[in-house]
Scaffold this motif. Structure first.
Motif, PDB file in Angstrom:
ATOM      1  N   ILE B  53       0.858  -1.185   0.000  1.00 42.00           N
ATOM      2  CA  ILE B  53       0.000   0.000   0.000  1.00 42.00           C
ATOM      3  C   ILE B  53       0.890   1.230   0.000  1.00 42.00           C
ATOM      4  O   ILE B  53       1.793   1.343   0.834  1.00 42.00           O
ATOM      5  N   GLU B  54       0.674   2.121  -0.950  1.00 43.65           N
ATOM      6  CA  GLU B  54       1.489   3.330  -1.036  1.00 43.65           C
ATOM      7  C   GLU B  54       0.745   4.513  -0.424  1.00 43.65           C
ATOM      8  O   GLU B  54      -0.483   4.610  -0.513  1.00 43.65           O
ATOM      9  N   VAL B  55       1.526   5.385   0.198  1.00 44.00           N
ATOM     10  CA  VAL B  55       0.975   6.438   1.041  1.00 44.00           C
ATOM     11  C   VAL B  55       1.266   7.807   0.429  1.00 44.00           C
ATOM     12  O   VAL B  55       2.330   8.015  -0.145  1.00 44.00           O
ATOM     13  N   LEU B  56       0.323   8.730   0.548  1.00 46.80           N
ATOM     14  CA  LEU B  56       0.579  10.104   0.115  1.00 46.80           C
ATOM     15  C   LEU B  56       1.308  10.830   1.227  1.00 46.80           C
ATOM     16  O   LEU B  56       0.997  10.665   2.402  1.00 46.80           O
ATOM     17  N   GLU B  57       2.283  11.630   0.835  1.00 47.07           N
ATOM     18  CA  GLU B  57       3.042  12.404   1.812  1.00 47.07           C
ATOM     19  C   GLU B  57       2.866  13.875   1.506  1.00 47.07           C
ATOM     20  O   GLU B  57       2.682  14.256   0.361  1.00 47.07           O
ATOM     21  N   THR B  58       2.972  14.683   2.535  1.00 43.31           N
ATOM     22  CA  THR B  58       2.970  16.116   2.301  1.00 43.31           C
ATOM     23  C   THR B  58       3.932  16.752   3.284  1.00 43.31           C
ATOM     24  O   THR B  58       4.343  16.122   4.261  1.00 43.31           O
ATOM     25  N   GLN B  59       4.332  17.972   2.999  1.00 44.73           N
ATOM     26  CA  GLN B  59       5.282  18.636   3.885  1.00 44.73           C
ATOM     27  C   GLN B  59       4.769  20.001   4.280  1.00 44.73           C
ATOM     28  O   GLN B  59       4.189  20.715   3.465  1.00 44.73           O
ATOM     29  N   ASN B  60       4.987  20.325   5.533  1.00 44.89           N
ATOM     30  CA  ASN B  60       4.728  21.682   5.989  1.00 44.89           C
ATOM     31  C   ASN B  60       6.067  22.415   5.948  1.00 44.89           C
ATOM     32  O   ASN B  60       6.969  22.097   6.712  1.00 44.89           O
ATOM     33  N   ARG B  61       6.194  23.344   5.016  1.00 39.08           N
ATOM     34  CA  ARG B  61       7.484  24.021   4.842  1.00 39.08           C
ATOM     35  C   ARG B  61       7.563  25.339   5.608  1.00 39.08           C
ATOM     36  O   ARG B  61       8.480  26.110   5.440  1.00 39.08           O
ATOM     37  N   PHE B  62       6.558  25.570   6.444  1.00 37.20           N
ATOM     38  CA  PHE B  62       6.559  26.782   7.236  1.00 37.20           C
ATOM     39  C   PHE B  62       7.566  26.585   8.367  1.00 37.20           C
ATOM     40  O   PHE B  62       7.598  25.550   8.996  1.00 37.20           O
ATOM     41  N   GLY B  63       8.401  27.535   8.611  1.00 33.75           N
ATOM     42  CA  GLY B  63       9.394  27.358   9.669  1.00 33.75           C
ATOM     43  C   GLY B  63      10.706  26.882   9.102  1.00 33.75           C
ATOM     44  O   GLY B  63      10.851  26.694   7.890  1.00 33.75           O
ATOM     45  N   ARG B  64      11.683  26.640   9.954  1.00 30.66           N
ATOM     46  CA  ARG B  64      13.032  26.368   9.489  1.00 30.66           C
ATOM     47  C   ARG B  64      13.179  24.961   8.919  1.00 30.66           C
ATOM     48  O   ARG B  64      13.780  24.737   7.891  1.00 30.66           O
ATOM     49  N   ASN B  65      12.619  23.968   9.624  1.00 31.35           N
ATOM     50  CA  ASN B  65      12.719  22.593   9.147  1.00 31.35           C
ATOM     51  C   ASN B  65      11.372  22.095   8.645  1.00 31.35           C
ATOM     52  O   ASN B  65      10.389  22.151   9.369  1.00 31.35           O
ATOM     53  N   ALA B  66      11.378  21.624   7.401  1.00 30.63           N
ATOM     54  CA  ALA B  66      10.131  21.090   6.852  1.00 30.63           C
ATOM     55  C   ALA B  66       9.749  19.823   7.621  1.00 30.63           C
ATOM     56  O   ALA B  66      10.616  19.023   7.973  1.00 30.63           O
ATOM     57  N   THR B  67       8.459  19.652   7.908  1.00 25.87           N
ATOM     58  CA  THR B  67       7.974  18.457   8.584  1.00 25.87           C
ATOM     59  C   THR B  67       7.204  17.606   7.588  1.00 25.87           C
ATOM     60  O   THR B  67       6.346  18.115   6.876  1.00 25.87           O
ATOM     61  N   THR B  68       7.540  16.300   7.535  1.00 29.05           N
ATOM     62  CA  THR B  68       6.828  15.392   6.630  1.00 29.05           C
ATOM     63  C   THR B  68       5.639  14.771   7.353  1.00 29.05           C
ATOM     64  O   THR B  68       5.773  14.275   8.478  1.00 29.05           O
ATOM     65  N   TYR B  69       4.489  14.836   6.706  1.00 26.52           N
ATOM     66  CA  TYR B  69       3.290  14.180   7.231  1.00 26.52           C
ATOM     67  C   TYR B  69       2.838  13.115   6.242  1.00 26.52           C
ATOM     68  O   TYR B  69       2.976  13.277   5.036  1.00 26.52           O
ATOM     69  N   TYR B  70       2.266  12.038   6.780  1.00 27.29           N
ATOM     70  CA  TYR B  70       1.661  11.003   5.941  1.00 27.29           C
ATOM     71  C   TYR B  70       0.158  11.144   6.041  1.00 27.29           C
ATOM     72  O   TYR B  70      -0.381  11.293   7.153  1.00 27.29           O
ATOM     73  N   LEU B  71      -0.519  11.109   4.895  1.00 25.75           N
ATOM     74  CA  LEU B  71      -1.988  11.128   4.933  1.00 25.75           C
ATOM     75  C   LEU B  71      -2.459   9.727   5.312  1.00 25.75           C
ATOM     76  O   LEU B  71      -1.956   8.737   4.765  1.00 25.75           O
ATOM     77  N   GLN B  72      -3.401   9.646   6.234  1.00 26.21           N
ATOM     78  CA  GLN B  72      -3.792   8.329   6.732  1.00 26.21           C
ATOM     79  C   GLN B  72      -4.414   7.463   5.642  1.00 26.21           C
ATOM     80  O   GLN B  72      -5.221   7.923   4.843  1.00 26.21           O
ATOM     81  N   THR B  73      -4.000   6.175   5.622  1.00 26.40           N
ATOM     82  CA  THR B  73      -4.583   5.214   4.688  1.00 26.40           C
ATOM     83  C   THR B  73      -5.771   4.529   5.342  1.00 26.40           C
ATOM     84  O   THR B  73      -6.589   3.912   4.671  1.00 26.40           O
TER      85      THR B  73
END
Lengths: 191, 324
Positions: B53-73
């Motif tokens: 199962i492949e997962v969609l990822e997104t990043q919050n680039r606000f701030g100094r370090n981007a944070t990776t989030y996974y959209l729930q499957t």
């Protein structure tokens, strides 16, 4: 040659399977709940015309086949090869053997336009136009008065093809024939 | 391709009304049973370990370090963390996301109903699904129950738990022209199931397939059959060619869960699939203590398709596929 991912294949794509050039007819996605996904692909072997189904893991890649459909005019046969010339202005000529011409041989008429499928630059298959106009060279004499209804009789056309025609048709008439079904359509108009 | 003219909904207003009514009925069904609604995050810092199962990822680039989030499957891990923390029986009706083929039965974003029943085993949960389907369809529905083994016996004449690998490869090749080089039993079994069995079950009443091979347990506990063979306390629901639900008598053993998670992650690595952070917070939750329960996830859009006799998932969504 570009390659294709099995999950992106669509009808019309040309790919190599078991070393043979094939046209993709259909691609069905099979996804077991939590398991490996597959693509069941229906193919037509462009050499033999055979249609068959193969299953691949999704994302596997298949090599594209160097296959190109080209409009060409039929010129003549030298007994071994059937010679065609491109109608795109390049005057490029190709000789197709009996294997490539296949059943189309009975619809070959000089100066008529055909689709010649080239594989690695050589003719692989020849497809006739859907409708073609040919002269009757042999049939029983026409029956006067019989127009629409009634039976049919065989008629041999200038290319050697034999089709069923209405009883009123005579030798020397030009007929319009559907090459996909091999059926008589009408008398040719304006000729 | 984005076209500004495609503004209209893909589902008819009549269908969207039926969709709204179904949501209301689902919520009423659980309200009368004292099952609480929860809404866990769509964006999570950890995700599933499933190799396929492949997962969609997104990043919050606000701030100094981007944070990776996974959209729930599926909200499974988060809901289980709530159960471990002491929540009673819970359900969730919401959006989930999968990076996969878009088609007649697949949309990248879809609506899932997932619920957990404390004190239930998978048999009791199947009965509750019968009741929910009856409630939503307005007709008495009692799903057929067929074990994975019996399904293979009936449609392929073999025992999927004991069949030899060579025989299995031959059988799969015979039906699909695939399989002679495939060494993974489960891949062969799943392909046979999807192509030979699935089209023939649940053709009228829906059909539960249960007691999966132990190797396909996912997050279900394992159980022993009468003849000593091990199976998984997992079930799936099929109806008219559509896979509708997947449920487990839940695994509560943290060590076993961690072993399965690591084995799946290493399978991903072997297949050169992208790395992602597995949600090991589930393991910590199980270690803390997890109640005996059964849980199931059901595709709501697919159920609506079946009940309204729609052929494409876009027809039951406000804005499906290319219209999103």
């Amino acid at each position: 040659m570009a390659s294709y991912s099995t999950s992106d294949l669509r009808g019309g794509n040309k790919v190599m399977v078991d070393g043979e050039p094939c046209a993709v007819l259909d691609n069905e996605h099979v996804k077991p709940g939590k398991g490996q996904a597959f693509n069941r692909i229906k193919l037509r072997n462009l050499k033999t015309g055979r249609v068959w189904e193969r299953t691949f893991k999704s994302g596997e890649s298949l090599e594209g086949a160097d296959v190109m459909d080209t409009d060409m005019e039929y010129l003549y046969t030298d007994g071994e090869f059937y010679h065609f010339m491109a109608t795109d202005g390049s005057f490029e000529q190709h000789g197709a053997d009996a294997n490539a011409v296949g059943d189309t041989v009975k619809w070959l008429k000089e100066q008529e336009s055909y689709v010649v499928t080239l594989y690695n630059g050589a003719p692989l298959a020849v497809t006739p136009p859907n409708f073609i106009e040919l002269e009757v060279v042999e049939t029983d004499p026409g029956v006067k008065g019989d127009t629409a209804n009634g039976g049919s009789k065989p008629a041999t056309l200038s290319t050697g093809a034999v089709v069923r025609v209405p009883l009123f048709i005579n030798i020397g008439e030009v007929l319009r024939v559907d090459t996909r079904t091999g059926e008589y359509v009408s008398r040719a108009t304006g000729k | 391709m984005y076209q500004s003219s495609k503004w209209q909904p893909t589902g008819s207003l009549e269908t969207l009304t039926a969709r709204a009514q179904m949501f209301a009925r689902i919520r009423a069904f659980f309200a009368t049973r004292n099952v609480l609604e929860v809404d866990t995050p769509c964006l999570s810092l950890g995700s599933i370990s499933d190799p396929h199962i492949e997962v969609l990822e997104t990043q919050n680039r606000f701030g100094r370090n981007a944070t990776t989030y996974y959209l729930q499957t599926s909200p499974e891990y988060a809901m289980k963390r709530l159960l471990a923390a002491g929540m009673p029986s819970i359900y969730q009706l919401g959006k989930v996301f999968r990076a996969e083929e878009i088609g007649r039965r697949h949309s990248v974003e879809f609506t899932m109903l997932e619920w957990y029943r404390i004190g239930f085993d998978h048999w009791q949960l199947m009965t509750e699904i019968d009741q929910l389907l009856s409630e939503l369809s307005g007709e008495q529905i009692e799903c057929e129950r067929l074990s994975y083994r019996d399904a293979f016996q009936r449609f392929l004449g073999c025992d999927p738990l004991t069949i030899g690998i060579h025989e299995l490869q031959q059988l799969c090749h015979q039906h699909t022209e695939y399989g002679l080089q495939e060494s993974d039993r489960d891949t062969l079994l799943e392909l046979l199931f999807a192509t030979v069995i699935e089209p023939n079950i649940g053709t009228e009443q829906p059909c539960f397939i249960h007691s999966y091979p132990a190797s396909q347990a996912a997050l279900a506990r394992r159980q022993l059959e009468a003849d000593g063979q091990e199976t998984a306390a997992r079930f799936e629901l099929y109806w008219r060619g559509i896979e509708l639900a997947n449920g487990y008598y839940e695994l509560t053993d943290a060590d076993e869960q961690l072993t399965r998670m690591r084995s799946e992650m290493s399978e991903r690595e072997q297949q050169a699939k992208s790395w992602r952070q597995a949600d090991e917070r589930l393991i910590s939750a199980l270690k803390h203590g997890f109640p005996d329960c059964a849980g199931v996830a059901l595709g709501v859009d697919r159920l609506l398709m079946l009940l309204l006799n729609k052929q494409h998932i876009d027809e039951v969504l406000p804005f499906g596929g290319a219209y999103a």
